[in-house]
Design an enzyme around this catalytic site. Structure first.
Site, PDB file in Angstrom:
ATOM      1  N   CYS A 130       0.829  -1.214   0.000  1.00  0.00           N
ATOM      2  CA  CYS A 130       0.000   0.000   0.000  1.00  0.00           C
ATOM      3  C   CYS A 130       0.859   1.257   0.000  1.00  0.00           C
ATOM      4  CB  CYS A 130      -0.954   0.010   1.187  1.00  0.00           C
ATOM      5  SG  CYS A 130      -2.197  -1.270   1.057  1.00  0.00           S
ATOM      6  N   HIS A 131       1.768   1.347   0.946  1.00  0.00           N
ATOM      7  CA  HIS A 131       2.563   2.568   1.041  1.00  0.00           C
ATOM      8  C   HIS A 131       4.046   2.286   1.187  1.00  0.00           C
ATOM      9  CE1 HIS A 131      -1.556   3.326   2.491  1.00  0.00           C
ATOM     10  NE2 HIS A 131      -1.490   4.285   1.625  1.00  0.00           N
ATOM     11  N   GLY A 132       4.437   1.040   0.865  1.00  0.00           N
ATOM     12  CA  GLY A 132       5.868   0.727   0.769  1.00  0.00           C
ATOM     13  C   GLY A 132       6.634   0.613   2.067  1.00  0.00           C
TER      14      GLY A 132
END
Lengths: 191, 421
Positions: free
Chosen positions: A155-157
């Site tokens: 999702c956001h690494g």
């Protein structure tokens, strides 16, 4: 209105404030049930623990089970994975706390504090990214495991290492280790 | 406006009613409400938005008759609506695309307000109420997207409710309160359905306040100068009802294109997979209308910082009337602001594009640059511009500007053919 010929608070001022305060406090008591009904109810709390059989998991394999509606990651780590996790100095960690519900709060996040004592090959954690709650990849054999060989949240690494500790990305905390007990060598109770 | 109370009941019944409930006077005021005669088609989006709200409520109330808010039945009940319910697919597509059309219209409406300075005195409260409506719309849209209980529904709900866990100390407790459990589950779906049904009616209430706050100072206009006398205005009916009606028809053509020919263009295919709490889709994105704010969230490499920046991006709109120091409203007479306005529009579009891209490499860097610019526009450029910019001369009056534009000698024309009313 209140008497104006004196600076002292009058009897009427007192009654005014007392009545207002009484109403405000009473109102707050009235509102509480309307808010508290939204909190987890008895049926949600009742699902608090599960038992899991580990006998089918080979070294290097992973399993995901559902506990309290959330995935719990169970990985039987290889010797190299444990070695890699132990070699990391604490100063390299974004979150230096173990986040292990079986230990006192504030325990350091070394590998011994992440895995169950004496059962270091098992790593058992809630599989919810501590950033915004996605399920990180890394359980499947062919999944992207991130830069540190553990888990990677698409999702956001956020990258987690082989002890489930956050190493890179926006997540603020290590993956949570739930309260767990070994009932036998191949059976655990989570919660 | 102040000279409201001019309504004279015309017969015995309306006189009787007017003494008990002066509602006919309000209708009379709405019909005769003086609108600046130079307002252009960018001003028709208020009427279009009213239509959108009514359309969403009507289709939504009907969909609720066929939908089941339970984790084991919600996904199937949507398919039931799509396949079994008479015209169910039409109603659902109208509702789902209606949300997107609502946001298209509201963004145009807001950018119009920014371009023509409609937020400046004496319309600050009107603008603030508009931002409140925008926030409520975002809440309603988000909760509505959760109801089909597809993968995007579930993971969107998870990510957004997790935003609240970034709040220090009480964050975790708030998140559990929102969920009603330890993850997004049946209690969450139930309450989202309840609130999704409630919020449109709150919006309708705030819309009434918004229109009230509009009718006190009256409409702004493309020149941004005040109405001076009756020659500057025309009555709302029939002039604006006809103009709004025409614009609405054009808007409905676009709406119909999506509903009838491309109903899933603005949706995401992953939402046709039933929610699975154990698997996150490889690439989760919110609905398109949240993308700019999502890009701001992801641009900040810190959890709390990202959440603060995202909410701050909307919060800054509340104080916009006091950040813009220029006395001149319309960008037509503000050559520098006009350029910065278009750069700002491009910045918002850019953020929207970046919000849909994966959070890695060049996209993150670009999001950071545009996020900084977004805030700089409000916090640095607008306050400074008001002090350094030299505005063009403003026309004397709306009437004079209109007549000059049409080539006549203004003074001669106004004397010879004064406008009616």
């Amino acid at each position: 209105m209140a008497v104006t010929d004196t600076d002292e608070p009058t009897r009427r001022d007192f009654l005014y404030i007392a009545t207002g305060s009484f109403t405000a406090i009473g109102g707050a008591f009235l509102v509480w049930p309307l808010i508290d009904q939204m909190n987890p109810d008895a049926s949600a709390l009742a699902l608090a623990s599960i038992e899991v059989d580990l006998s089918s998991i080979e070294v290097g394999q992973s399993m995901t089970v559902k506990w309290r509606g959330k995935p719990v990651f169970i990985r039987r780590r290889s010797a190299e994975e444990i070695e890699a996790a132990r070699a990391v100095p604490l100063s390299d960690l974004i979150d230096p706390e173990a986040r292990n519900d079986n230990l006192p709060e504030g325990s350091p996040a070394n590998d011994q504090n992440r895995a169950p004592a004496g059962k270091e090959e098992w790593l058992i954690m809630v599989g919810i990214c501590t950033h915004l709650g996605c399920v990180p990849k890394g359980q499947g054999m062919s999944d992207k495991k991130g830069d540190f060989g553990g888990w990677f949240c698409p999702c956001h690494g956020s990258h987690y290492d082989t002890a489930g500790r956050i190493r890179k990305g926006p997540a603020p905390q290590n993956l949570e280790v739930p309260v767990l007990t070994f009932l036998s060598d191949t059976k655990i109770k989570i919660g | 406006m102040s000279e409201d109370h001019t309504y004279q009941p015309s017969n015995a019944f309306t006189r009787w009613l007017d003494e008990r409930l002066p509602i006919m006077g309000i209708v009379d005021h709405m019909m005769g409400y003086p609108t600046p005669k130079n307002i252009n088609y960018w001003w028709t989006f208020g009427g279009i938005l009213s239509f959108c709200l009514v359309a969403q409520i009507v289709t939504g109330v009907i969909l609720a008759m066929h939908y089941t808010p339970h984790v084991s039945m919600a996904f199937n009940s949507i398919e039931h609506i799509m396949r079994d319910v008479n015209y169910g697919h039409l109603l659902r597509y109208a509702h789902a695309n209606g949300a997107s059309m609502f946001f298209i219209a509201v963004y145009i409406h807001m950018f119009r307000g920014l371009y023509y300075g409609s937020y400046k005195a004496p319309r600050e409260v009107l603008w603030i109420l508009g931002v409140v409506i925008f926030l409520l719309m975002m809440a309603a849209g988000f909760m509505g997207y959760v109801l089909p209980w597809g993968q995007m529904s579930f993971w969107g709900a998870t990510v957004i409710t997790n935003l609240f866990s970034a709040i220090p100390y009480v964050g975790e407790a708030i998140r559990e309160l929102l969920w009603g459990g330890f993850s997004v589950d049946n209690p969450t779906l139930n309450r989202f359905f309840s609130l999704h049904y409630l919020i449109p009616f709150i919006i309708a209430g705030v819309v009434i306040l918004h229109i009230w706050a509009l009718h006190v100072p009256g409409n702004n206009n493309p020149l941004g100068i005040n109405v001076k006398d009756k020659q500057d205005t025309v009555p709302f009916h029939p002039y604006m009802t006809a103009k709004d009606g025409f614009a609405l028809v054009l808007f409905l053509i676009l709406f119909s294109y999506f509903v009838f020919f491309n109903p899933n263009a603005m949706g995401h295919p992953d939402n046709y997979i039933e929610a699975n709490p154990l698997v996150t889709p490889a690439h989760i994105v919110p609905e398109w209308y949240y993308l700019p704010f999502y890009a701001i969230l992801r641009a900040v490499p810190d959890k709390l910082g990202g959440v603060v920046a995202m909410f701050g991006a909307i919060a800054v709109l509340f104080v916009l009337p006091w950040l813009d120091t220029s006395k001149v409203r319309s960008a037509r007479f503000r050559p520098m602001y006009r350029q910065f306005f278009f750069i700002f529009v491009a910045c918002c579009m850019g953020l929207g594009y970046l919000g849909a891209m994966p959070a890695e490499g060049i996209y993150v860097i670009a999001s950071r640059i545009l996020t900084v610019y977004y805030f700089a526009h409000f916090l640095i450029i607008l306050p400074v511009l008001g002090m350094v910019e030299k505005p063009k001369p403003l026309p004397e009056s709306i009437s004079k500007a209109v007549l000059d534009a049409h080539g006549g000698s203004a003074s001669a024309n106004t004397a010879a053919a004064p406008e009616k009313r």
